[in-house]
Design a protein around this motif. Structure first.
Motif, PDB file in Angstrom:
ATOM      1  N   ASN A 132       2.014   2.412  20.761  1.00 52.37           N
ATOM      2  CA  ASN A 132       1.230   3.595  21.130  1.00 52.37           C
ATOM      3  C   ASN A 132       2.135   4.780  21.422  1.00 52.37           C
ATOM      4  N   PHE A 133       3.246   4.519  22.106  1.00 49.92           N
ATOM      5  CA  PHE A 133       4.189   5.590  22.428  1.00 49.92           C
ATOM      6  C   PHE A 133       4.858   6.117  21.162  1.00 49.92           C
ATOM      7  N   ILE A 134       5.133   5.229  20.228  1.00 47.48           N
ATOM      8  CA  ILE A 134       5.735   5.650  18.963  1.00 47.48           C
ATOM      9  C   ILE A 134       4.784   6.592  18.219  1.00 47.48           C
ATOM     10  N   ILE A 135       3.490   6.221  18.179  1.00 48.35           N
ATOM     11  CA  ILE A 135       2.479   7.054  17.517  1.00 48.35           C
ATOM     12  C   ILE A 135       2.381   8.422  18.203  1.00 48.35           C
ATOM     13  N   VAL A 136       2.371   8.403  19.521  1.00 45.33           N
ATOM     14  CA  VAL A 136       2.263   9.644  20.296  1.00 45.33           C
ATOM     15  C   VAL A 136       3.474  10.540  20.055  1.00 45.33           C
ATOM     16  N   PHE A 137       4.674   9.961  20.055  1.00 47.04           N
ATOM     17  CA  PHE A 137       5.887  10.744  19.822  1.00 47.04           C
ATOM     18  C   PHE A 137       5.907  11.325  18.405  1.00 47.04           C
ATOM     19  N   LEU A 138       5.361  10.590  17.440  1.00 43.39           N
ATOM     20  CA  LEU A 138       5.293  11.081  16.062  1.00 43.39           C
ATOM     21  C   LEU A 138       4.326  12.260  15.952  1.00 43.39           C
ATOM     22  N   ILE A 139       3.197  12.179  16.665  1.00 41.33           N
ATOM     23  CA  ILE A 139       2.229  13.287  16.666  1.00 41.33           C
ATOM     24  C   ILE A 139       2.864  14.519  17.320  1.00 41.33           C
ATOM     25  N   THR A 140       3.588  14.290  18.411  1.00 44.87           N
ATOM     26  CA  THR A 140       4.287  15.390  19.090  1.00 44.87           C
ATOM     27  C   THR A 140       5.325  16.017  18.174  1.00 44.87           C
ATOM     28  N   LEU A 141       6.062  15.184  17.468  1.00 48.22           N
ATOM     29  CA  LEU A 141       7.063  15.678  16.519  1.00 48.22           C
ATOM     30  C   LEU A 141       6.405  16.482  15.406  1.00 48.22           C
ATOM     31  N   LEU A 142       5.257  16.012  14.932  1.00 47.50           N
ATOM     32  CA  LEU A 142       4.519  16.724  13.883  1.00 47.50           C
ATOM     33  C   LEU A 142       4.099  18.101  14.374  1.00 47.50           C
ATOM     34  N   ALA A 143       3.603  18.171  15.612  1.00 44.83           N
ATOM     35  CA  ALA A 143       3.206  19.459  16.198  1.00 44.83           C
ATOM     36  C   ALA A 143       4.397  20.404  16.255  1.00 44.83           C
ATOM     37  N   PHE A 144       5.569  19.881  16.625  1.00 47.49           N
ATOM     38  CA  PHE A 144       6.786  20.685  16.698  1.00 47.49           C
ATOM     39  C   PHE A 144       7.182  21.219  15.329  1.00 47.49           C
ATOM     40  N   ILE A 145       7.179  20.352  14.351  1.00 48.01           N
ATOM     41  CA  ILE A 145       7.608  20.743  13.012  1.00 48.01           C
ATOM     42  C   ILE A 145       6.677  21.811  12.434  1.00 48.01           C
ATOM     43  N   ILE A 146       5.369  21.586  12.556  1.00 43.35           N
ATOM     44  CA  ILE A 146       4.392  22.537  12.017  1.00 43.35           C
ATOM     45  C   ILE A 146       4.516  23.890  12.705  1.00 43.35           C
ATOM     46  N   ALA A 147       4.713  23.880  14.015  1.00 42.95           N
ATOM     47  CA  ALA A 147       4.866  25.137  14.758  1.00 42.95           C
ATOM     48  C   ALA A 147       6.093  25.907  14.281  1.00 42.95           C
ATOM     49  N   ARG A 148       7.198  25.188  14.041  1.00 39.94           N
ATOM     50  CA  ARG A 148       8.420  25.857  13.596  1.00 39.94           C
ATOM     51  C   ARG A 148       8.288  26.397  12.171  1.00 39.94           C
ATOM     52  N   VAL A 149       7.574  25.668  11.330  1.00 36.60           N
ATOM     53  CA  VAL A 149       7.395  26.098   9.945  1.00 36.60           C
ATOM     54  C   VAL A 149       6.477  27.313   9.859  1.00 36.60           C
ATOM     55  N   LYS A 150       5.388  27.289  10.641  1.00 35.97           N
ATOM     56  CA  LYS A 150       4.373  28.335  10.545  1.00 35.97           C
ATOM     57  C   LYS A 150       4.635  29.548  11.436  1.00 35.97           C
ATOM     58  N   LEU A 151       5.238  29.323  12.605  1.00 39.16           N
ATOM     59  CA  LEU A 151       5.280  30.384  13.607  1.00 39.16           C
ATOM     60  C   LEU A 151       6.659  30.949  13.913  1.00 39.16           C
ATOM     61  N   LEU A 190      -1.463  19.007  21.762  1.00 39.75           N
ATOM     62  CA  LEU A 190      -0.304  19.752  21.267  1.00 39.75           C
ATOM     63  C   LEU A 190      -0.487  20.101  19.794  1.00 39.75           C
ATOM     64  N   LEU A 191      -1.055  19.157  19.058  1.00 33.60           N
ATOM     65  CA  LEU A 191      -1.300  19.375  17.631  1.00 33.60           C
ATOM     66  C   LEU A 191      -2.455  20.348  17.419  1.00 33.60           C
ATOM     67  N   LEU A 192      -3.424  20.315  18.330  1.00 34.21           N
ATOM     68  CA  LEU A 192      -4.580  21.198  18.245  1.00 34.21           C
ATOM     69  C   LEU A 192      -4.171  22.657  18.405  1.00 34.21           C
ATOM     70  N   ILE A 193      -3.273  22.917  19.366  1.00 34.51           N
ATOM     71  CA  ILE A 193      -2.755  24.277  19.589  1.00 34.51           C
ATOM     72  C   ILE A 193      -1.231  24.181  19.543  1.00 34.51           C
ATOM     73  N   VAL A 194      -0.672  24.270  18.358  1.00 32.24           N
ATOM     74  CA  VAL A 194       0.773  24.074  18.193  1.00 32.24           C
ATOM     75  C   VAL A 194       1.595  25.167  18.874  1.00 32.24           C
ATOM     76  N   HIS A 195       0.935  26.270  19.218  1.00 29.75           N
ATOM     77  CA  HIS A 195       1.639  27.342  19.944  1.00 29.75           C
ATOM     78  C   HIS A 195       2.195  26.832  21.275  1.00 29.75           C
ATOM     79  N   THR A 196       1.598  25.773  21.814  1.00 33.10           N
ATOM     80  CA  THR A 196       2.050  25.235  23.102  1.00 33.10           C
ATOM     81  C   THR A 196       3.438  24.613  23.013  1.00 33.10           C
ATOM     82  N   THR A 197       3.946  24.411  21.802  1.00 32.99           N
ATOM     83  CA  THR A 197       5.286  23.843  21.643  1.00 32.99           C
ATOM     84  C   THR A 197       6.334  24.921  21.393  1.00 32.99           C
TER      85      THR A 197
END
Length: 307
Positions: free
Chosen positions: A13-32, A83-90
């Protein structure tokens, strides 16, 4: 199927959560983020990602230590999905750090339940919240949780009401001393901006409207059941559940008066709101409805990425 995965605390579960968090980070950096990729930039992002992951672990610790949910990981899943819902939070470094220190303060506040080392815990809680306010001024509103907690535990010892203020004063004395040494100025090191804005025009986009609607609708609906069920909790833990409900109200107040409505300010709501919604998921009796409810919370953040 989805609920069964997170219905029990597992390492996966923690691995899945960390992957979602990482995805939010990557998308925020690419888009924003428009900064050039340098070693300094990469190191900064790694530190911010580490702080967010530590926030997830800290949230899990607070929940497990105070029996705020049953033995599951719904709260950390929801936190990462938000975090993924509002990637600006990262993106906002100050708010990410401020929120982390607020969680450290909340951890000490919740530990007052044991009524052991009360003065030390009160000092620590105020100390961490004061540091959080140095990164984001309006985080100081979380200081209200300390007197509220003392009231809930009917603590009438005067010294216990004074200690938190000593914690705040200690932080400011240390930072003033540092400011004099570094900047030769009393307040040069401080990032204090007690401004207020009620201009919500930045939220006037489909992406923000969907995100805010989800947070408010699911949050309000879950809060109704959350507050109703507090009486059913063990007497020793009722105050802890009340503290979480007050924490989400304070976080909502911070969002309302945030001087810059960038979306990052919603980060303060994520932890307490995740706990409240996780509690509601636990009490849903109909399995199909529980699956649909959680599925929506998972699917919608991914849909917003396309908006």
């Amino acid at each position: 199927m989805i609920t069964s995965i997170f219905s029990k605390s597992k390492s996966i579960n923690f691995i899945i959560v960390f992957l979602i968090t990482l995805l939010a980070f990557i998308i925020a950096r690419v888009k924003l983020v428009n900064e050039s990729v340098t070693m300094e930039f990469v190191l900064k992002q790694i530190v911010l990602l580490f702080v967010c992951c530590m926030s997830v672990l800290l949230l899990s610790f607070i929940v497990n230590k105070n029996n705020l949910t049953k033995e599951n990981n719904y709260e950390i899943l929801l936190f990462s999905l938000f975090l993924l819902l509002i990637v600006h939070t990262t993106i906002n470094t100050d708010i990410i750090l401020s929120n982390f220190f607020i969680l450290l303060g909340l951890r000490r506040i919740m530990s007052l339940r044991s009524q052991k080392n009360v003065k030390k815990k009160l000092f620590d809680a105020a100390f961490w919240i004061a540091i959080a306010s140095l990164f984001y001024f309006w985080a100081i509103l979380f200081f209200a949780l300390i007197p509220v907690t003392l009231f809930l535990y009917t603590d009438k010892k005067l010294r216990h009401w004074i200690v938190p203020f000593l914690g705040v004063v200690t932080v400011f004395v240390i930072f003033i001393a540092g400011s004099i040494i570094i900047y030769d100025d009393f307040f040069g090191i401080f990032n204090i901006s007690p401004k207020i804005s009620y201009d919500f025009s930045n939220y006037n986009s489909v992406k923000y409207l969907v995100a805010i609607t989800l947070l408010l609708s699911f949050g309000v609906w879950s809060s109704i059941f959350y507050l109703q069920n507090i009486k059913k909790k063990k007497k020793d833990f009722r105050a802890s559940f009340k503290i979480i409900s007050i924490a989400v109200l304070i976080a909502f107040l911070i969002v309302l008066q945030a001087p810059e409505k960038s979306g990052s300010e919603f980060l303060f709501m994520f932890a307490p709101l995740a706990i409240i919604i996780a509690n509601y998921i636990e009490v849903i009796q109909e399995k199909w409805f529980k699956e649909v409810f959680l599925s929506l919370l998972i699917i919608i953040p991914f849909i917003t990425l396309l908006l």
